[in-house]
Write a protein that holds these residues in place. Structure first.
Motif, short mmCIF file in Angstrom:
data_model
loop_
_atom_site.label_atom_id
_atom_site.label_comp_id
_atom_site.label_asym_id
_atom_site.label_seq_id
_atom_site.Cartn_x
_atom_site.Cartn_y
_atom_site.Cartn_z
N LYS A 35 0.83 -1.21 0.00
CA LYS A 35 0.00 0.00 0.00
C LYS A 35 0.87 1.26 0.00
O LYS A 35 0.61 2.19 -0.77
CB LYS A 35 -0.94 0.01 1.21
CG LYS A 35 -2.09 -0.96 1.09
CD LYS A 35 -3.08 -0.81 2.21
CE LYS A 35 -2.46 -1.27 3.50
NZ LYS A 35 -3.38 -1.31 4.63
N PHE A 39 0.83 4.03 -2.96
CA PHE A 39 0.55 5.44 -2.66
C PHE A 39 1.74 6.32 -2.99
O PHE A 39 1.57 7.43 -3.52
CB PHE A 39 0.18 5.62 -1.18
CG PHE A 39 -1.06 4.87 -0.76
CD1 PHE A 39 -2.06 4.56 -1.65
CD2 PHE A 39 -1.22 4.48 0.55
CE1 PHE A 39 -3.20 3.87 -1.26
CE2 PHE A 39 -2.35 3.80 0.96
CZ PHE A 39 -3.34 3.50 0.06
N PHE A 42 1.80 6.86 -6.74
CA PHE A 42 0.72 7.76 -7.15
C PHE A 42 1.04 9.22 -6.79
O PHE A 42 0.95 10.10 -7.64
CB PHE A 42 -0.61 7.36 -6.51
CG PHE A 42 -1.71 8.34 -6.81
CD1 PHE A 42 -2.39 8.29 -8.01
CD2 PHE A 42 -2.04 9.34 -5.89
CE1 PHE A 42 -3.38 9.22 -8.30
CE2 PHE A 42 -3.02 10.26 -6.16
CZ PHE A 42 -3.70 10.21 -7.37
N SER A 81 -7.78 3.79 2.67
CA SER A 81 -6.53 4.50 2.96
C SER A 81 -6.21 5.51 1.87
O SER A 81 -5.76 6.62 2.15
CB SER A 81 -5.38 3.51 3.10
OG SER A 81 -5.61 2.63 4.16
N PHE A 82 -6.45 5.13 0.62
CA PHE A 82 -6.21 6.06 -0.48
C PHE A 82 -7.14 7.27 -0.37
O PHE A 82 -6.69 8.42 -0.50
CB PHE A 82 -6.39 5.38 -1.84
CG PHE A 82 -6.21 6.33 -2.98
CD1 PHE A 82 -4.93 6.72 -3.37
CD2 PHE A 82 -7.30 6.87 -3.64
CE1 PHE A 82 -4.75 7.63 -4.40
CE2 PHE A 82 -7.13 7.78 -4.67
CZ PHE A 82 -5.86 8.16 -5.05
N TYR A 86 -5.79 10.97 0.10
CA TYR A 86 -6.11 11.91 -0.98
C TYR A 86 -6.90 13.10 -0.43
O TYR A 86 -6.65 14.25 -0.79
CB TYR A 86 -6.91 11.20 -2.09
CG TYR A 86 -7.07 12.04 -3.32
CD1 TYR A 86 -6.08 12.08 -4.28
CD2 TYR A 86 -8.21 12.82 -3.51
CE1 TYR A 86 -6.21 12.87 -5.41
CE2 TYR A 86 -8.35 13.62 -4.62
CZ TYR A 86 -7.34 13.64 -5.57
OH TYR A 86 -7.46 14.43 -6.69
#
Length: 190
Positions: A35, A39, A42, A81-82, A86
């Protein structure tokens, strides 16, 4: 992985329970690492990597001490979580500009909320002992106080906003965890 676990069990004489715990720990570490990697890629590609670091550090520190909402599946956890990161990095800083005095007031409310409610976990059944609870609460207060001091010293720093909003979101999800726990308990009874 099964062959590796079998070899470890035979080599070191671990019980089935110990092997299960090792497997669970390794899986959790791999999931968390994947994860963080996803992330990182990204937010690096979107030009927000520094903000990501300023958001993920307090998130890890707070979640490890005070708990919060947990999901049973990897994908749910990944998506939540994203969305969490975000929102803390991109949405809330742009949507709600705050003066430093408002940030201090909100951080004070977060510190009080985290102290009263934490540590708390949606899935943890065993209650932590009093010494752990006291230590976790003190560490949480120190973290939030440290961020308030940084905001005081560097109030124009945009990266600190990601940390601030991470703490706010953490306090909100920590505050709703007892209600979610209650709903979950009543659903099991029905």
């Amino acid at each position: 992985m099964d062959a590796l676990m079998q070899k470890v069990q035979n080599e070191f004489g671990y019980s089935d329970r110990e092997i299960s715990l090792i497997r669970y720990s390794l899986t959790a570490i791999c999931y968390d690492f994947s994860k963080i990697l996803i992330f990182s890629i990204f937010f690096y590609c979107t030009g927000k990597f520094i903000q990501f670091l300023f958001a993920v550090v307090p998130l890890i520190l707070l979640r490890s001490k005070t708990g919060g909402i947990h999901f049973k599946t990897y994908l749910r956890c990944l998506f939540f979580s994203f969305a969490y990161l975000y929102t803390a990095i991109n949405i809330l800083p742009a949507l709600i500009p705050l003066q430093p005095w408002a940030i201090y007031l909100i951080l004070l409310l977060c510190a009080v909320t985290d102290y009263i409610v934490g540590p708390n976990s949606l899935n943890r059944k065993a209650k932590k002992d009093d010494a752990y609870i006291k230590k976790a609460r003190c560490q949480t207060l120190l973290l939030i106080g440290f961020l308030a001091m940084l905001v005081f010293l560097f109030s124009a720093n945009e990266f600190l906003l990601a940390s601030f909003w991470t703490i706010v979101l953490h306090s909100i999800q920590l505050a709703i965890t007892p209600k979610l726990k209650e709903v979950k308990y009543h659903e099991k009874l029905d």
